[in-house]
Enzyme design. Structure first.
Site, mmCIF file in Angstrom:
data_model
loop_
_atom_site.group_PDB
_atom_site.id
_atom_site.type_symbol
_atom_site.label_atom_id
_atom_site.label_comp_id
_atom_site.label_asym_id
_atom_site.label_seq_id
_atom_site.Cartn_x
_atom_site.Cartn_y
_atom_site.Cartn_z
ATOM 1 N N GLU A 113 0.370 -1.088 -0.013
ATOM 2 C CA GLU A 113 0.285 0.009 0.293
ATOM 3 C C GLU A 113 0.388 1.012 0.333
ATOM 4 O O GLU A 113 2.252 1.023 0.504
ATOM 5 C CB GLU A 113 -1.268 0.007 1.150
ATOM 6 C CG GLU A 113 -1.757 1.293 1.035
ATOM 7 C CD GLU A 113 -2.842 1.228 0.124
ATOM 8 O OE1 GLU A 113 -2.318 1.184 -0.545
ATOM 9 O OE2 GLU A 113 -3.860 1.026 0.824
ATOM 10 N N ASP A 173 -4.472 6.067 5.798
ATOM 11 C CA ASP A 173 -5.515 6.957 6.811
ATOM 12 C C ASP A 173 -5.498 6.792 7.673
ATOM 13 O O ASP A 173 -5.484 6.827 8.974
ATOM 14 C CB ASP A 173 -5.690 8.175 4.917
ATOM 15 C CG ASP A 173 -6.127 8.818 5.066
ATOM 16 O OD1 ASP A 173 -5.111 9.983 5.431
ATOM 17 O OD2 ASP A 173 -6.962 9.566 5.368
ATOM 18 N N VAL A 209 0.012 14.322 0.753
ATOM 19 C CA VAL A 209 1.398 14.189 0.326
ATOM 20 C C VAL A 209 1.413 13.732 -0.958
ATOM 21 O O VAL A 209 -0.078 13.031 -1.140
ATOM 22 C CB VAL A 209 2.133 14.100 1.231
ATOM 23 C CG1 VAL A 209 2.707 14.120 2.456
ATOM 24 C CG2 VAL A 209 1.000 12.096 1.195
HETATM 25 P P1 IMP Z 1 -7.388 4.891 3.887
HETATM 26 O O1 IMP Z 1 -6.815 4.619 4.389
HETATM 27 O O2 IMP Z 1 -8.951 3.687 3.910
HETATM 28 O O3 IMP Z 1 -8.646 6.389 4.353
HETATM 29 O O4 IMP Z 1 -7.500 5.340 2.390
HETATM 30 C C1 IMP Z 1 -5.806 5.396 2.017
HETATM 31 C C2 IMP Z 1 -5.871 5.747 0.681
HETATM 32 O O5 IMP Z 1 -6.312 7.713 1.007
HETATM 33 C C3 IMP Z 1 -4.667 5.558 0.123
HETATM 34 O O6 IMP Z 1 -4.767 4.139 -0.322
HETATM 35 C C4 IMP Z 1 -4.544 6.877 -1.404
HETATM 36 O O7 IMP Z 1 -4.993 6.689 -2.046
HETATM 37 C C5 IMP Z 1 -5.528 7.902 -0.066
HETATM 38 N N1 IMP Z 1 -4.723 9.157 0.363
HETATM 39 C C6 IMP Z 1 -4.911 9.109 2.033
HETATM 40 N N2 IMP Z 1 -4.145 9.939 2.437
HETATM 41 C C7 IMP Z 1 -3.405 10.814 1.011
HETATM 42 C C8 IMP Z 1 -2.441 12.006 1.175
HETATM 43 O O8 IMP Z 1 -2.246 12.564 1.762
HETATM 44 N N3 IMP Z 1 -2.087 12.130 -0.637
HETATM 45 C C9 IMP Z 1 -2.886 11.373 -1.187
HETATM 46 N N4 IMP Z 1 -3.947 10.298 -1.148
HETATM 47 C C10 IMP Z 1 -3.832 9.558 0.153
HETATM 48 MG MG MG Z 2 -4.320 3.560 -2.495
#
Ligand code: IMP
Ligand code: MG
Length: 185
Positions: A100, A104, A156
């Site tokens: 990955e 986030d 980022v």
């Molecule tokens: P989550 O952990 O389910 O919220 O999703 C994570 C996804 O959100 C990652 O795989 C990225 O596609 C996107 N994402 C989260 N933070 C960032 C960032 O700072 N820059 C670009 N994509 C991000």
């Molecule tokens: Mg992703």
């Protein structure tokens, strides 16, 4: 040269090279003798995947999945949607390592981990370049097994990561200047 939309470089090319080598070395050690499948989550993880697989010194298989994301500002309450599935009939002898780009809220990987375990994978672990633990949904208990760098809550881009499908090809990870998205949200 720094792209005009990038406020600062957070992880340089050289650091990324070291980070991926360190993670690859640990994986090569930990998975020796096992049937390892590197599972790249499209699209953000392609650059990391390419670097990692070249540096791992044991045999690996590769595959790809694509999962819908909810965009940056949304905290998800729903279930992620699988847009490209893992098409393998029997994965009971396979140790899956999810590759990955960034964690986030944790919703995507929490869902995927459960999904792959339910499909019968022998084991499911996570390698990520970046982790933003400050953004984690309190209901989700998720810690990556391999993590390149823990970062603060900043948006980022680069090294696969995008904003509106742009900046993925930058060879470093940079903080996106807020002026790029401020007028759009
Ligand atoms: P989550 O952990 O389910 O919220 O999703 C994570 C996804 O959100 C990652 O795989 C990225 O596609 C996107 N994402 C989260 N933070 C960032 C960032 O700072 N820059 C670009 N994509 C991000
Ligand atoms: Mg992703």
């Amino acid at each position: 040269m720094i792209n005009n939309d990038i406020e600062s470089i957070l992880v340089s090319r050289e650091e990324l090279d070291k980070i991926t080598q360190d993670i690859a070395d640990r994986i090569s050690e930990d998975y020796r003798g096992k049937r390892l499948l590197l599972l790249c989550i499209l699209k953000g993880s392609v650059v990391f995947m390419g670097d990692l697989m070249k540096k791992i010194s044991i045999p690996v298989e590769i595959d790809f999945m694509k999962v819908s994301s909810y965009g940056r500002s949304t905290t998800s309450s729903g279930t992620p949607t699988i847009l490209l599935d893992l098409h393998r009939s029997d994965i009971s002898d396979i140790d899956i390592l999810i590759v990955e780009d960034i964690i986030d809220s944790g919703h995507t990987l929490s869902y995927l981990t459960t999904y792959l375990k339910n499909k019968g994978a022998k084991s499911v672990r996570i390698a990520t370049v970046l982790d933003k633990p400050d953004r984690r949904d309190p209901s989700i208990n998720l810690t990556p097994d391999y993590c390149g760098r823990v970062i603060p809550d900043e948006f980022v881009v680069g090294y696969g990561l995008d904003y509106d499908e742009k900046y993925r090809a930058l060879p470093y990870i940079g903080v996106l200047s807020p002026k790029v998205y401020q007028n759009k949200n």
